[in-house]
Design an enzyme around this catalytic site. Structure first.
Site, PDB file in Angstrom:
ATOM      1  CG  ASP A  82      -2.020   1.152   1.139  1.00 11.33           C
ATOM      2  OD1 ASP A  82      -2.965   0.923   0.389  1.00 11.33           O
ATOM      3  OD2 ASP A  82      -2.021   1.884   2.291  1.00 11.33           O
ATOM      4  CD  GLU A  89      14.668 -14.306   5.297  1.00 11.99           C
ATOM      5  OE1 GLU A  89      13.636 -14.731   5.558  1.00 11.99           O
ATOM      6  OE2 GLU A  89      15.481 -13.370   5.502  1.00 11.99           O
TER       7      GLU A  89
END
Ligand code: NOJ
Length: 563
Positions: free
Chosen positions: A220, A273
């Site tokens: 956002d 990751e």
């Protein structure tokens, strides 16, 4: 292949680039489906509609915020980033939803709101009872006021939702206190992103949801996190006007500052990751040439391009926008994104049904000015708007890159124009004393059935009123109609999955007012923006957005051809 687990591993691969040409369906959870009959959509409601989502042929859903929130801004005022609003569900239900969507071959993108929290967030509550200059205050943007006793805001900047961007607090001893910055509603204090604690907390949030299996994040107001409240800018009232001069060089005090990219480079390390790496898409209403770094592989990977959304239904304008954005993508290696509707803008069939003069504008204000006068359904070209809207959508679904679809557009829903003032929720409406109508009209709960107190949304009412005409657009009605907008979207999405190849597009010659392009593998898309039928190119007509006129492509219509 009898268990969900084996189906999942078959359907959802570890393809790290799955998102590059995905069709993503945006769910605004409070208005999608209500499972417990309290008038507010919830996770159980979404779980009950997974088959529907699968029937659309989408690749992913993006869930607008479902976090605990007092709803000062439709959930974009977050109290707790690692939890679920009890009115929407529980973390256990979230896990079920993710598992069921994955079983259905649908990935999950969640909304992350890093620019501001809500004023009810534990950190903000701590800040207002902590002393000036404390660590707690330093997580937000607090400043002393001006004037003899600090009774004036630190500067004259305004909130995008109307009114001042500063709010004064009362200090714990009862005296008038410091001011905090909020670019959106008063209940949405902006974080201080120079603070390492803020940065680390968001890394924790990204891992929290990634560990729960989400596939990506919609970020956002991605461009606004870094700010420069240098007094040199003091007194500049109109941020929009200021924006015109400073937008292009990364020096605007709050929009799109160059330092913001440090944040996303660090986020990328977290995304990587995971296997496959988590994807992200930036929401940033900035000029498209400034979007490239956000969308780069070192940062978020993708950024919304709102240029088509802002355009009129016009061949030259569409062509210029598509060409420019494909060039940018080719230069940066990002994938293009396309979108016509979301929870912030007037629905695109409605925009295209407005009188010509009302179609210009920017962002969510397009059409809103006009809708203020009562709007739907009598005064709008309902059929024409939808005809142009589906022609535009079919063109969009033929483009290389990701397509973002907003809940209800697959039903051909128009904006709801006539919500009574006392039932409106959008802070834009209230902060402008109703002079701006706001965004409630595209957030009205979906109609699933043609009858009942909430048209099948839930068992007892809706948090925003549904108009009587929603009956004609109900899912069950459109399910049974082979020519419905719903079945048009389904057909297009399933064909798209079959036809979508390399991210290439070649423009073909076309008469004025017509766009014609070829994708690899003999797939051609032709859109007739004019009002008159035109001859179709050679090839098999796979589908059209409006019925053919004899053997010609109708006015304001798109065809997909296999050459
Ligand atoms: C963009 C969101 O899409 C919008 O709904 C919200 O009001 C603002 N950001 C503030 O979070």
């Amino acid at each position: 292949m009898t268990t969900g687990e084996s189906i999942r591993s078959t359907i959802l691969t570890n393809d790290p680039l799955w998102w590059r040409q995905a069709a993503v369906y945006q769910i605004y959870p409070r208005s999608f489906a209500d499972g417990n009959g309290d008038g507010i959509g919830d996770l159980v409601g979404i779980i009950s509609r997974v088959l529907y989502l699968a029937s659309l042929g989408i690749n992913a859903v993006w869930l607008s915020p479902f976090y605990p929130s007092a709803l000062a801004d439709g959930g974009y005022d977050v109290d707790d980033y690692r939890n679920i609003d009890p009115r929407i569900g529980t973390l256990a239900e979230f896990d079920v939803l993710v598992a069921e969507l994955h079983d259905a071959g649908i990935r999950v993108i969640v909304d992350i709101v890093p620019n501001h929290s809500s004023n009810l967030h534990a950190w903000f509550q701590e800040a207002i009872v902590s002393p000036k200059g404390s660590e707690a205050r330093n997580r937000y943007i607090f400043r002393d006021g001006k004037g003899k006793n600090g009774e004036l805001p630190p500067n004259t900047w305004t909130s995008v939702f109307g009114g001042s961007a500063w709010q004064q607090i009362t200090e714990p001893d009862g005296s008038p206190g410091q001011w905090y910055f909020h670019y959106f509603a008063t209940e949405q204090p902006d974080f201080n992103w120079d603070n390492r604690e803020v940065q680390e907390d968001f890394l924790k949030t990204l891992r929290f949801w990634s560990d729960r299996g989400v596939d990506g994040f919609r970020v956002d107001v991605a461009s606004m996190l870094k700010k420069n409240l240098d007094p040199a800018y003091d007194g500049l009232v109109d941020l929009d006007r200021l924006g015109q001069s400073l937008f292009h060089d990364g020096l605007h005090p709050i929009f799109d500052r160059d330092e913001v990219h440090d944040i996303y480079r660090e986020w990328r390390q977290v995304f990587n990751e995971y296997d496959p790496p988590r994807m992200a898409v930036a929401e940033a209403w900035i000029p498209s040439h400034r979007l490239a770094p956000y969308a780069s592989t070192e940062e978020l990977g993708q950024a919304f391009n709102f240029d088509l959304l802002r355009s009129r239904f016009d061949a030259d304008s569409f062509k210029a926008i598509i060409a420019a954005n494909l060039t940018l993508s080719a230069e940066t290696g990002a994938s293009s994104t396309w979108v016509f509707s979301n929870h912030d803008v007037v629905r695109h069939p409605t925009r295209y049904g407005l009188p010509e003069y009302a179609q210009a504008g920017s962002s969510f204000r397009i059409g809103a000015e006009w809708l203020k006068n009562g709007g739907l359904p009598d005064e709008i070209d309902v059929a024409g708007g939808l005809r142009r809207g589906t022609a535009a959508t079919l063109l969009m679904l033929g483009l290389p890159g990701s397509a973002y679809i907003y809940q209800g557009e697959e039903l051909g829903l128009h904006e709801v124009g006539d919500i009574p003032a006392d039932q409106r929720q959008d802070p834009i409406f209230f902060r402008t004393n109703g002079s701006e109508i706001g965004r409630d009209g595209c957030r009205v709960p979906l109609p699933w059935e043609p009858t009942g107190t909430s048209f099948g949304f839930g068992s007892d009412g809706t948090h925003l009123p549904q108009p009587a005409w929603f009956a004609d657009y109900a899912v069950s009605v459109e399910d049974d109609d082979k020519d419905s907008t719903l079945n048009l979207y389904r057909k297009a999405l399933s064909l798209r999955a079959e036809l979508q190849g390399a991210e290439q597009l070649e423009w073909l010659d076309a008469p004025e007012g017509v766009l014609h392009f070829a994708r690899p593998g003999g797939w051609q898309v032709i859109t007739n923006f004019t009002g008159n039928p035109i001859a179709l190119p050679a090839g098999e007509v796979l589908m059209t957005s409006s019925p053919l006129v004899g053997d010609m492509l109708a006015g304001e219509s798109t065809a997909w051809i296999r050459a």
